[in-house]
Design an enzyme around this catalytic site. Structure first.
Site, PDB file in Angstrom:
ATOM      1  N   ASP A 160      11.348  -1.839  -8.605  1.00 36.72           N
ATOM      2  CA  ASP A 160      10.670  -1.099  -9.546  1.00 36.72           C
ATOM      3  C   ASP A 160      11.213  -1.187 -11.125  1.00 36.72           C
ATOM      4  O   ASP A 160      12.360  -1.151 -11.414  1.00 36.72           O
ATOM      5  CB  ASP A 160      10.583   0.317  -9.273  1.00 36.72           C
ATOM      6  CG  ASP A 160       9.612   0.276  -7.652  1.00 36.72           C
ATOM      7  OD1 ASP A 160       9.229  -0.634  -7.407  1.00 36.72           O
ATOM      8  OD2 ASP A 160       9.671   1.560  -7.274  1.00 36.72           O
ATOM      9  N   ASP A 199       2.559  -2.472   0.020  1.00 41.82           N
ATOM     10  CA  ASP A 199       4.078  -2.185  -0.116  1.00 41.82           C
ATOM     11  C   ASP A 199       4.791  -2.422   1.363  1.00 41.82           C
ATOM     12  O   ASP A 199       4.466  -2.804   2.073  1.00 41.82           O
ATOM     13  CB  ASP A 199       4.188  -0.918  -0.578  1.00 41.82           C
ATOM     14  CG  ASP A 199       5.242  -0.581  -1.752  1.00 41.82           C
ATOM     15  OD1 ASP A 199       6.215  -1.457  -1.501  1.00 41.82           O
ATOM     16  OD2 ASP A 199       5.482   0.436  -2.446  1.00 41.82           O
TER      17      ASP A 199
HETATM   18  C1  GLA Z   1       7.512   1.001  -4.180  1.00 40.62           C
HETATM   19  C2  GLA Z   1       6.817   0.404  -5.042  1.00 40.62           C
HETATM   20  C3  GLA Z   1       6.190   0.837  -6.347  1.00 40.62           C
HETATM   21  C4  GLA Z   1       5.464   2.116  -6.004  1.00 40.62           C
HETATM   22  C5  GLA Z   1       6.081   3.303  -4.887  1.00 40.62           C
HETATM   23  C6  GLA Z   1       5.184   4.271  -4.231  1.00 40.62           C
HETATM   24  O1  GLA Z   1       8.714   1.770  -4.847  1.00 40.62           O
HETATM   25  O2  GLA Z   1       7.426  -0.872  -5.336  1.00 40.62           O
HETATM   26  O3  GLA Z   1       5.526   0.120  -7.118  1.00 40.62           O
HETATM   27  O4  GLA Z   1       4.314   1.720  -5.288  1.00 40.62           O
HETATM   28  O5  GLA Z   1       6.795   2.229  -3.638  1.00 40.62           O
HETATM   29  O6  GLA Z   1       5.958   4.878  -3.470  1.00 40.62           O
END
Ligand code: GLA
Length: 388
Positions: free
Chosen positions: A187, A132
């Site tokens: 997301d 990430d």
């Molecule tokens: C980010 C990523 C998500 C998830 C969250 C976890 O937002 O894009 O897919 O992994 O972190 O905290």
């Protein structure tokens, strides 16, 4: 030996499950084991799903030597035992980390510990790493992701490397030799066409992500071993069956990894039937590895086409609108289909195909116009086979 990414891990997009969309930080070893069990019992494994991926929040503290440890309360048996269990089911285990000092949920990230963490993951028997992009101010993304790629390579265990950088730094331009997939968006959220604005960032509905990178024609950068990741799926997480069908079909046709994000232990038959539609999965896993392309967008109608192996094609008719869409597709009228980016084409004035509908299971051929009644937010997906 110069560092490189592991080849052969994603000749077709990854198929699996991830904890985040349903469980967020509520992850623990019994739930993960139950999910592996459910992947087998539901028929998902038989349909091709392979990875069980733990997202954020599995972490404990680093020990005195800086080695990352699991959260003892959530994973009392340790990650190695969990990997052994998942492997005993014929599945693979994925884990999550972050290029910064802390993950998005505030747990230890891998910055400055890349080689150490990669070695730990390899020792545990991890098969997939989602990496990430939180807490990365002033970090160069190409450098950061290359460092982790090299660390994984050095650790020696083939681990699929899933870049989660949200598309902020156009990873499609640089990630082909670094990772096996890269997120193209922020997301996902289980809604059809919404944007949820959280202030400095947003979550996105299915159509928002679908359209998001249109202007750069992001499909041209993907291919065997390196895919655009449209984010983990929300099938079974509250949208209508039509929306779930469309979501699944679209993610399949654009060659996104198909990572389920629902609770596999309690899913309805409808959800299971969508996630295990083998003919839709076959479009995503087609060995030619050419992502579908937008062919037509007129009002609420959108048509995607995708070249397949052996001269076959997929056609996806999407109704983006809130009413049933009546549409007649005259193949001879729309006779020319050209994929200039990958060098495939059809001329319906010369080429005839038989077709099969992959949800309703009807069949026909391209000599006669196709009349569709597509319910709101639904799709019709056809597989075209050249007539002998
Ligand atoms: C980010 C990523 C998500 C998830 C969250 C976890 O937002 O894009 O897919 O992994 O972190 O905290």
């Amino acid at each position: 030996m110069s560092a490189q990414k592991f080849e052969g891990l994603a000749d077709t997009p990854a198929l699996g499950w991830n904890s985040w969309n349903t469980f967020a930080c509520n992850v623990d070893e019994s739930m993960i084991k139950e999910m592996a069990d459910a992947m087998v019992e539901s028929g998902m494994k038989a349909a091709g799903y392979e990875y069980i991926n733990i997202d954020d929040c599995w972490h404990g503290e680093r020990d005195a030597e800086g080695n990352i440890q699991v959260n003892q309360e959530r994973f009392p048996s340790g990650m190695k035992a969990l990997a052994d269990y998942v492997h005993s089911k014929g599945l693979k285990l994925g884990i999550y980390s972050d290029a910064g000092h802390t993950t998005c949920a505030g747990y230890p990230g891998s910055r400055g510990h890349e080689y150490q963490d990669a070695k730990t993951y390899a020792e545990w028997g991890i098969d997939y790493l989602k990496y990430d992009w939180c807490d990365t101010e002033n970090i160069n993304p190409i450098g950061a992701y290359t460092t982790m790629r090299d660390a994984l390579h050095e650790a020696g265990r083939p681990i699929l490397f899933s870049i989660c950088e949200w598309g902020d730094n156009q990873p499609w331009n640089w990630a082909q030799d670094i990772g096996h997939s890269w997120r193209i968006s922020g997301d996902i959220y289980p809604c059809w066409d919404c944007e949820l604005n959280w202030g400095s960032w947003s979550s996105w509905g299915v159509l928002k992500i679908l359209d998001m990178r249109d202007e750069v024609r992001v499909r041209q950068y993907a291919g065997p071993g390196h895919w655009n990741d449209y984010d983990m799926m929300e099938v079974g997480n509250g949208m209508t069956p039509a929306e779930d069908r469309s979501h699944f079909s679209l993610w399949a046709i654009v060659n996104s990894p198909l990572i389920a994000g629902n609770d596999l232990r309690t899913m309805s038959d409808t959800t299971r039937d969508i996630l295990t539609n083998k003919e839709i999965i076959a479009l995503n896993q087609d060995p030619l590895g050419v992502p579908g392309m937008k062919y037509l967008h007129a009002g609420y109608l959108m048509i995607y086409v995708k070249p397949l192996e052996n001269g076959e094609w997929a056609f996806l008719f999407l109704n983006r609108g809130d009413e049933t869409l009546k549409y007649t597709h005259d193949w001879q009228h729309h006779f020319e289909v050209k994929d200039d980016q990958f060098g495939h084409s059809i001329d319906f004035n010369h080429d005839s195909f038989t077709w099969r509908r992959l949800w309703e299971k009807g069949s026909g051929d391209t000599e006669k116009p196709l009349t569709l009644n597509i319910p709101a937010h639904d799709v019709a997906v056809l597989r075209l086979t050249p007539e002998a």
